[in-house]
Design a protein around this motif. Structure first.
Motif, PDB file in Angstrom:
ATOM      1  N   THR B  22      38.426  36.149  52.995  1.00  0.00           N
ATOM      2  CA  THR B  22      39.459  36.817  52.200  1.00  0.00           C
ATOM      3  C   THR B  22      39.227  36.563  50.716  1.00  0.00           C
ATOM      4  O   THR B  22      38.481  35.661  50.339  1.00  0.00           O
ATOM      5  CB  THR B  22      40.856  36.272  52.567  1.00  0.00           C
ATOM      6  N   GLN B  24      41.267  35.394  48.613  1.00  0.00           N
ATOM      7  CA  GLN B  24      41.787  34.076  48.210  1.00  0.00           C
ATOM      8  C   GLN B  24      40.768  32.981  48.488  1.00  0.00           C
ATOM      9  O   GLN B  24      40.515  32.122  47.645  1.00  0.00           O
ATOM     10  CB  GLN B  24      43.081  33.769  48.966  1.00  0.00           C
ATOM     11  N   ARG B  25      40.193  33.015  49.671  1.00  0.00           N
ATOM     12  CA  ARG B  25      39.209  31.990  50.012  1.00  0.00           C
ATOM     13  C   ARG B  25      38.003  32.088  49.111  1.00  0.00           C
ATOM     14  O   ARG B  25      37.424  31.080  48.690  1.00  0.00           O
ATOM     15  CB  ARG B  25      38.788  32.151  51.481  1.00  0.00           C
ATOM     16  N   HIS B  45      45.399  25.215  41.819  1.00  0.00           N
ATOM     17  CA  HIS B  45      46.438  26.236  41.905  1.00  0.00           C
ATOM     18  C   HIS B  45      46.724  26.808  40.517  1.00  0.00           C
ATOM     19  O   HIS B  45      46.908  28.017  40.354  1.00  0.00           O
ATOM     20  CB  HIS B  45      47.713  25.627  42.503  1.00  0.00           C
ATOM     21  N   VAL B  56      47.494  32.510  43.680  1.00  0.00           N
ATOM     22  CA  VAL B  56      47.349  32.264  45.114  1.00  0.00           C
ATOM     23  C   VAL B  56      48.423  31.243  45.443  1.00  0.00           C
ATOM     24  O   VAL B  56      48.650  30.321  44.663  1.00  0.00           O
ATOM     25  CB  VAL B  56      45.944  31.697  45.424  1.00  0.00           C
ATOM     26  N   SER B  57      49.068  31.412  46.547  1.00  0.00           N
ATOM     27  CA  SER B  57      50.169  30.498  46.859  1.00  0.00           C
ATOM     28  C   SER B  57      49.653  29.090  47.109  1.00  0.00           C
ATOM     29  O   SER B  57      48.521  28.879  47.537  1.00  0.00           O
ATOM     30  CB  SER B  57      50.917  30.982  48.096  1.00  0.00           C
ATOM     31  N   THR B  60      48.296  28.431  50.562  1.00  0.00           N
ATOM     32  CA  THR B  60      46.926  28.880  50.794  1.00  0.00           C
ATOM     33  C   THR B  60      45.914  27.954  50.133  1.00  0.00           C
ATOM     34  O   THR B  60      44.839  27.704  50.677  1.00  0.00           O
ATOM     35  CB  THR B  60      46.757  30.323  50.292  1.00  0.00           C
ATOM     36  N   ARG B  63      45.671  25.041  52.426  1.00  0.00           N
ATOM     37  CA  ARG B  63      44.991  25.412  53.666  1.00  0.00           C
ATOM     38  C   ARG B  63      43.493  25.589  53.432  1.00  0.00           C
ATOM     39  O   ARG B  63      42.662  25.154  54.236  1.00  0.00           O
ATOM     40  CB  ARG B  63      45.617  26.687  54.236  1.00  0.00           C
ATOM     41  N   THR B  64      43.148  26.213  52.314  1.00  0.00           N
ATOM     42  CA  THR B  64      41.731  26.458  52.062  1.00  0.00           C
ATOM     43  C   THR B  64      40.981  25.180  51.705  1.00  0.00           C
ATOM     44  O   THR B  64      39.825  24.996  52.076  1.00  0.00           O
ATOM     45  CB  THR B  64      41.580  27.505  50.951  1.00  0.00           C
TER      46      THR B  64
END
Lengths: 156, 156
Positions: B22, B24-25, B45, B56-57, B60, B63-64
């Motif tokens: 994605t 974001q990643r 962030h 990006v939240s 995320t 998580r990433t």
DNA sequence: GTACCTGCAAAAGCTTTGCAAGGTC
DNA sequence: GACCTTGCAAAGCTTTTGCAGGTAC
């Protein structure tokens, strides 16, 4: 160093900073120096609760641990397993840690040679070391055997 | 290792785990590998927020970062100053850290000899090392000079 | 079209802090 | 009696999670 000497140092430390010697501080100090284990703030809080009924509040446990750490009586160590554990240090020689990622056991070791090389590496960069943390993570003898990590041993 | 190769590895890693590539990643990966600094989840962030508007939240980002850490692309390091920082590792040799407690600067170093002694200390206890953390805390050349820590140098 | 992802907001941990009551010296 | 401490509950931080809508493949 004998327990009574360490205890005296603790009392002196409090006096020198105009802090009071309270029963809560006394109990936390005693527990921290009686145990031979590494402990978390939460563990200590639980121990206090088990002791003849009278619990000490979490806030006081945290405050007293900071007090003891600032005074150089205990040290904190991040295990790498998401825990912050404490250990008493006064009266003990400095040492490094082996943390078992399987059972959580923490073994201690010390190598003069490593200490010397660290100092040397820092000095060559103009760095003044005030403290250091060396943590080896892996599997202790028992857990390594259980998991048959002989292959891992060869790779690492 | 070249950036393009590392990037390819990242894409492969995602594919092999049935994970999607994605935007974001992609952005998080690129930032993590473009910077030469150590960064916190929060810093990253903030960087993302500054990049042409689209944030990006936090969720995320966390998580990433876990995804990248599990995949061995980045590593986390507790600085001892109450921060958890990340650094990319793929394409870089393992190294240890010197953390300045005054300015926060992190220097890297590596000593084959220390590595060897660590392995030896662990082996003699039947311990299988999977990873280790060696962090020297103190004052970097510049900060030590400012604070005249020549006395401290003699003591440490 | 089927997983997988993201963002949001809520939740979860752990630690710190303000405040009023209580203890130490 | 002055000042330091404690306990409580609330607040703070960082990180995680449930869910509904969105996206990669």
């Amino acid at each position: 160093m004998k327990h009574s000497v360490i205890r005296k140092k603790f009392e002196e430390h409090l006096r020198s900073k105009n802090l009071k010697f309270t029963s809560q501080r006394d109990r936390i100090f005693e527990l921290a120096f009686q145990t031979h284990q590494h402990f978390t703030a939460d563990t200590l809080h639980a121990w206090l609760k088990k002791q003849d009924g009278a619990a000490v509040s979490r806030a006081t446990v945290y405050r007293t641990l900071h007090l003891l750490e600032d005074g150089g009586f205990i040290e904190s160590l991040d295990t790498g397993r998401g825990e912050l554990v404490y250990e008493h240090v006064l009266g003990h020689a400095h040492h490094d840690h082996l943390v078992c990622m399987s059972c959580g056991k923490i073994e201690e070791f010390r190598s003069e040679e490593i200490e010397r090389l660290q100092e040397q590496a820092a000095a060559s960069r103009g760095f003044v070391i005030t403290s250091h943390t060396l943590r080896l993570e892996g599997y202790c003898r028992g857990c390594a055997r259980k998991q048959d990590l002989s292959a891992a041993r060869q790779v690492s």
